[in-house]
Design a protein around this motif. Structure first.
Motif, PDB file in Angstrom:
ATOM      1  N   LEU A 128      12.959 -59.652 -32.903  1.00 58.47           N
ATOM      2  CA  LEU A 128      13.090 -58.387 -33.244  1.00 58.47           C
ATOM      3  C   LEU A 128      11.815 -57.319 -33.213  1.00 58.47           C
ATOM      4  CD1 LEU A 128      14.664 -59.069 -36.906  1.00 58.47           C
ATOM      5  CD2 LEU A 128      15.813 -57.983 -34.638  1.00 58.47           C
ATOM      6  N   PHE A 129      10.814 -57.965 -32.563  1.00 55.66           N
ATOM      7  CA  PHE A 129       9.932 -57.076 -32.243  1.00 55.66           C
ATOM      8  C   PHE A 129      10.018 -56.158 -30.956  1.00 55.66           C
ATOM      9  CE2 PHE A 129       6.561 -60.559 -33.999  1.00 55.66           C
ATOM     10  CZ  PHE A 129       6.221 -59.542 -35.049  1.00 55.66           C
ATOM     11  N   GLU A 130      11.259 -56.524 -30.253  1.00 54.63           N
ATOM     12  CA  GLU A 130      11.677 -55.799 -29.040  1.00 54.63           C
ATOM     13  C   GLU A 130      12.976 -55.419 -29.166  1.00 54.63           C
ATOM     14  OE1 GLU A 130       9.122 -56.592 -25.221  1.00 54.63           O
ATOM     15  OE2 GLU A 130       9.726 -58.422 -26.005  1.00 54.63           O
ATOM     16  N   VAL A 131      13.981 -56.220 -29.969  1.00 56.84           N
ATOM     17  CA  VAL A 131      15.217 -55.895 -29.867  1.00 56.84           C
ATOM     18  C   VAL A 131      15.960 -55.523 -31.275  1.00 56.84           C
ATOM     19  CG1 VAL A 131      17.489 -57.094 -29.460  1.00 56.84           C
ATOM     20  CG2 VAL A 131      15.563 -57.662 -27.901  1.00 56.84           C
ATOM     21  N   PRO A 132      16.706 -54.415 -31.283  1.00 55.44           N
ATOM     22  CA  PRO A 132      17.033 -54.036 -32.753  1.00 55.44           C
ATOM     23  C   PRO A 132      18.006 -55.024 -33.225  1.00 55.44           C
ATOM     24  CG  PRO A 132      17.223 -52.241 -31.133  1.00 55.44           C
ATOM     25  CD  PRO A 132      16.936 -53.429 -30.430  1.00 55.44           C
ATOM     26  N   PRO A 133      18.069 -55.011 -34.690  1.00 63.07           N
ATOM     27  CA  PRO A 133      18.893 -56.000 -35.113  1.00 63.07           C
ATOM     28  C   PRO A 133      20.442 -56.175 -35.009  1.00 63.07           C
ATOM     29  CG  PRO A 133      18.129 -54.372 -36.834  1.00 63.07           C
ATOM     30  CD  PRO A 133      17.422 -54.118 -35.669  1.00 63.07           C
ATOM     31  N   VAL A 134      21.192 -55.143 -34.861  1.00 55.74           N
ATOM     32  CA  VAL A 134      22.606 -54.903 -34.581  1.00 55.74           C
ATOM     33  C   VAL A 134      22.632 -55.348 -33.327  1.00 55.74           C
ATOM     34  CG1 VAL A 134      24.560 -53.477 -34.413  1.00 55.74           C
ATOM     35  CG2 VAL A 134      22.892 -53.053 -36.355  1.00 55.74           C
ATOM     36  N   THR A 135      21.809 -55.128 -32.246  1.00 56.34           N
ATOM     37  CA  THR A 135      22.008 -55.584 -30.686  1.00 56.34           C
ATOM     38  C   THR A 135      21.764 -57.004 -30.674  1.00 56.34           C
ATOM     39  OG1 THR A 135      21.255 -53.340 -29.973  1.00 56.34           O
ATOM     40  CG2 THR A 135      20.953 -55.318 -28.527  1.00 56.34           C
ATOM     41  N   LEU A 136      20.917 -57.354 -31.469  1.00 55.75           N
ATOM     42  CA  LEU A 136      20.605 -58.973 -31.548  1.00 55.75           C
ATOM     43  C   LEU A 136      21.774 -59.537 -32.142  1.00 55.75           C
ATOM     44  CD1 LEU A 136      19.082 -61.491 -31.144  1.00 55.75           C
ATOM     45  CD2 LEU A 136      18.093 -60.999 -33.623  1.00 55.75           C
ATOM     46  N   ASN A 165      26.348 -60.843 -41.836  1.00 56.79           N
ATOM     47  CA  ASN A 165      25.342 -60.481 -41.182  1.00 56.79           C
ATOM     48  C   ASN A 165      25.227 -58.844 -40.928  1.00 56.79           C
ATOM     49  OD1 ASN A 165      24.133 -62.545 -39.172  1.00 56.79           O
ATOM     50  ND2 ASN A 165      26.456 -63.120 -39.369  1.00 56.79           N
ATOM     51  N   LEU A 166      26.333 -58.238 -41.308  1.00 57.87           N
ATOM     52  CA  LEU A 166      26.340 -56.801 -41.139  1.00 57.87           C
ATOM     53  C   LEU A 166      25.698 -56.229 -42.236  1.00 57.87           C
ATOM     54  CD1 LEU A 166      27.463 -54.302 -39.568  1.00 57.87           C
ATOM     55  CD2 LEU A 166      29.322 -54.209 -41.053  1.00 57.87           C
ATOM     56  N   CYS A 167      25.946 -56.816 -43.595  1.00 53.27           N
ATOM     57  CA  CYS A 167      25.497 -56.457 -44.912  1.00 53.27           C
ATOM     58  C   CYS A 167      24.012 -56.803 -44.797  1.00 53.27           C
ATOM     59  CB  CYS A 167      26.327 -57.076 -45.939  1.00 53.27           C
ATOM     60  SG  CYS A 167      27.836 -56.510 -46.262  1.00 53.27           S
ATOM     61  N   GLN A 226      18.311 -54.838 -44.820  1.00 57.14           N
ATOM     62  CA  GLN A 226      16.715 -55.042 -44.509  1.00 57.14           C
ATOM     63  C   GLN A 226      16.219 -53.695 -43.928  1.00 57.14           C
ATOM     64  OE1 GLN A 226      15.626 -58.779 -42.469  1.00 57.14           O
ATOM     65  NE2 GLN A 226      17.986 -59.369 -42.587  1.00 57.14           N
ATOM     66  N   LEU A 227      16.917 -52.863 -44.013  1.00 54.73           N
ATOM     67  CA  LEU A 227      16.646 -51.403 -43.344  1.00 54.73           C
ATOM     68  C   LEU A 227      16.304 -50.717 -44.815  1.00 54.73           C
ATOM     69  CD1 LEU A 227      18.946 -50.194 -40.715  1.00 54.73           C
ATOM     70  CD2 LEU A 227      16.751 -51.393 -40.263  1.00 54.73           C
ATOM     71  N   MET A 228      16.650 -51.262 -45.822  1.00 55.35           N
ATOM     72  CA  MET A 228      16.504 -50.378 -47.059  1.00 55.35           C
ATOM     73  C   MET A 228      15.649 -51.098 -48.065  1.00 55.35           C
ATOM     74  SD  MET A 228      20.355 -49.543 -47.582  1.00 55.35           S
ATOM     75  CE  MET A 228      21.556 -48.960 -46.422  1.00 55.35           C
ATOM     76  N   MET A 229      15.278 -52.350 -47.887  1.00 53.59           N
ATOM     77  CA  MET A 229      14.414 -53.125 -48.805  1.00 53.59           C
ATOM     78  C   MET A 229      13.727 -54.215 -47.955  1.00 53.59           C
ATOM     79  SD  MET A 229      17.467 -55.497 -50.228  1.00 53.59           S
ATOM     80  CE  MET A 229      16.626 -56.463 -51.484  1.00 53.59           C
ATOM     81  N   PRO A 230      12.341 -54.865 -48.732  1.00 60.73           N
ATOM     82  CA  PRO A 230      11.757 -55.602 -48.040  1.00 60.73           C
ATOM     83  C   PRO A 230      12.549 -56.829 -47.780  1.00 60.73           C
ATOM     84  CG  PRO A 230      10.674 -54.597 -50.183  1.00 60.73           C
ATOM     85  CD  PRO A 230      11.876 -54.135 -50.068  1.00 60.73           C
ATOM     86  N   THR A 231      12.388 -57.515 -46.525  1.00 60.50           N
ATOM     87  CA  THR A 231      12.979 -58.891 -46.342  1.00 60.50           C
ATOM     88  C   THR A 231      13.105 -59.823 -47.345  1.00 60.50           C
ATOM     89  OG1 THR A 231      12.792 -57.970 -44.026  1.00 60.50           O
ATOM     90  CG2 THR A 231      13.161 -60.683 -44.460  1.00 60.50           C
ATOM     91  N   ARG A 253      16.711 -48.073 -55.857  1.00 61.82           N
ATOM     92  CA  ARG A 253      16.630 -48.750 -54.258  1.00 61.82           C
ATOM     93  C   ARG A 253      17.728 -49.778 -54.571  1.00 61.82           C
ATOM     94  NH1 ARG A 253      10.775 -49.592 -51.969  1.00 61.82           N
ATOM     95  NH2 ARG A 253      11.894 -49.495 -49.828  1.00 61.82           N
ATOM     96  N   LEU A 254      18.856 -49.553 -55.159  1.00 57.48           N
ATOM     97  CA  LEU A 254      19.842 -50.289 -55.401  1.00 57.48           C
ATOM     98  C   LEU A 254      21.000 -50.782 -54.249  1.00 57.48           C
ATOM     99  CD1 LEU A 254      20.720 -49.075 -59.253  1.00 57.48           C
ATOM    100  CD2 LEU A 254      19.272 -50.910 -58.433  1.00 57.48           C
ATOM    101  N   LEU A 255      20.886 -49.791 -53.446  1.00 63.18           N
ATOM    102  CA  LEU A 255      22.047 -49.854 -52.552  1.00 63.18           C
ATOM    103  C   LEU A 255      21.590 -51.267 -51.469  1.00 63.18           C
ATOM    104  CD1 LEU A 255      24.557 -49.217 -50.722  1.00 63.18           C
ATOM    105  CD2 LEU A 255      23.141 -47.562 -49.439  1.00 63.18           C
ATOM    106  N   GLY A 256      20.490 -51.274 -51.077  1.00 72.02           N
ATOM    107  CA  GLY A 256      20.083 -52.450 -50.515  1.00 72.02           C
ATOM    108  C   GLY A 256      20.245 -53.862 -51.197  1.00 72.02           C
ATOM    109  N   PRO A 257      19.881 -53.935 -52.314  1.00 71.78           N
ATOM    110  CA  PRO A 257      20.079 -55.277 -53.142  1.00 71.78           C
ATOM    111  C   PRO A 257      21.776 -55.424 -53.290  1.00 71.78           C
ATOM    112  CG  PRO A 257      18.277 -54.062 -54.256  1.00 71.78           C
ATOM    113  CD  PRO A 257      18.899 -53.268 -53.111  1.00 71.78           C
ATOM    114  N   PHE A 258      22.449 -54.540 -53.360  1.00 65.48           N
ATOM    115  CA  PHE A 258      23.692 -54.455 -53.303  1.00 65.48           C
ATOM    116  C   PHE A 258      24.602 -55.225 -52.268  1.00 65.48           C
ATOM    117  CE2 PHE A 258      28.058 -52.556 -52.786  1.00 65.48           C
ATOM    118  CZ  PHE A 258      28.829 -53.239 -53.778  1.00 65.48           C
ATOM    119  N   LEU A 259      24.097 -54.532 -51.021  1.00 66.19           N
ATOM    120  CA  LEU A 259      24.408 -55.017 -49.745  1.00 66.19           C
ATOM    121  C   LEU A 259      24.228 -56.577 -49.710  1.00 66.19           C
ATOM    122  CD1 LEU A 259      23.823 -51.971 -47.417  1.00 66.19           C
ATOM    123  CD2 LEU A 259      26.115 -52.818 -48.399  1.00 66.19           C
ATOM    124  N   VAL A 260      23.065 -56.735 -49.970  1.00 68.65           N
ATOM    125  CA  VAL A 260      22.579 -58.142 -49.823  1.00 68.65           C
ATOM    126  C   VAL A 260      23.561 -59.200 -50.760  1.00 68.65           C
ATOM    127  CG1 VAL A 260      20.668 -59.962 -49.802  1.00 68.65           C
ATOM    128  CG2 VAL A 260      20.308 -57.636 -49.085  1.00 68.65           C
TER     129      VAL A 260
END
Length: 315
Positions: A42-50, A95-97, A102-107, A163-170
């Motif tokens: 992920l240092f070089e490849v975006p997550p959705v592409t991966l 994987n999609l969620c 992870q774009l909205m909250m800490p991993t 920041r509830l949307l990120g936790p909701f998606l997970v």
């Protein structure tokens, strides 16, 4: 509604406790090692592409291998709805969620919610499979979840209410994985080979991921990737995508849902250990304490007290 097809019980499937523990350890090793591998990529490849690359590769490799072995690629009509449902839940939705979360909250916070999956799977197995968790399984799940909390630390639980949307998606991802696992178990015996089922699940998940990657990601060309990226990608594609996913299909067939999902509790521990060895992350008391808790959780679930009669026969 007719009763679900019978699945092999833990007591009657081939192989004893050692074989079942080996399956759990392999899942934990391959998917756990995937964490530092993916972080490197992920240092070089975006997550959705991966994810698009991984799903497409998994579909092509597994279906090509099945064809080379002479396995029937056509799935019986009765299995198509089960294949689609479990593939969309286990692979695509999870994987999609998590990718967007992870774009909205800490991993770290995302991981601690995602690995509540065993809790949801155990709860869903009660109405859908009629399973009744025993005391040892309940203790094992509690120890495993405690290990996750210790591993990620109290700071992983902190976060603002805005920041509830990120936790909701997970949370949706965790429940999707759990429901997909329970449905795999409910289906019982599949007529199609595990390689064929897994390959078609990846193919189904790859279609929307490829479209999303083309629309959302601006990935660098493979020619510009560095060697660590290629090594991490190779590990991800071979061990996590092609091998571990098939092993998960096997392990769900061999164990109860409660036992199978405890295998997922090992994954973050292996991932952290791999980060220590590969990425140079520090070894702390917290990591060691979490490792003890998670190993204990597996022992409570997998190691059963032998009946007195059986012990007497060995005397």
């Amino acid at each position: 509604m007719s009763a679900p097809a019978a699945a092999p019980s833990v007591a009657t499937v081939p192989g004893g406790t050692a074989a079942k523990v080996a399956l759990i350890l392999l899942i934990g090793l391959f998917w756990g090692g995937n964490w530092p591998a993916v972080k490197t990529v992920l240092f070089e490849v975006p997550p959705v592409t991966l994810r698009a690359v991984g799903f497409t590769t998994g579909a092509v490799v597994l279906l090509a291998w099945a064809r080379a072995r002479g396995l029937a690629l056509r799935v019986p009509a009765g299995e198509v709805p089960w294949l689609a449902a479990t593939g969309l839940l286990n692979i695509l939705a999870f994987n999609l969620c998590t990718a967007f979360a992870q774009l909205m909250m800490p991993t770290s916070r995302a991981a601690i919610i995602a690995f509540t999956m065993p809790v949801w799977a155990t709860l869903l197995a009660i109405p859908l499979l009629g399973e009744r968790p025993g005391m040892r399984q309940a203790i094992g799940l509690a120890l495993g979840m405690a290990g996750m909390v210790v591993l990620l630390g109290p700071e992983a639980l902190r976060g603002g209410g805005d920041r509830l949307l990120g936790p909701f998606l997970v949370l949706v991802a965790a429940v999707s994985w759990a429901l997909g696992t329970v449905l795999m178990k409910r289906r019982g015996r599949w007529a199609s080979h595990v390689v064929v089922v897994t390959g078609w699940q990846y193919a189904l998940a790859a279609l929307p991921m490829v479209a999303l990657a083309a629309a959302l990601d601006d990935a660098p060309t493979p020619g510009s990737w560095h060697l660590p990226t290629w090594i991490g990608l190779g590990y991800h594609l071979v061990f996590a995508i092609c091998i571990a996913q098939m092993l998960w299909f096997v392990i769900v067939a061999r164990l109860t849902v409660g036992q199978a999902t405890v295998a997922t509790l090992i994954i973050p521990v292996v991932g952290v250990s791999g980060s220590i060895l590969i990425l140079g992350d520090p070894l702390t008391v917290r990591v060691l304490a979490a490792l003890v808790l998670v190993v204990s959780s597996v022992a409570f679930v997998m190691v059963r007290r032998r009946p007195a009669a059986a012990r007497g026969q060995d005397a």
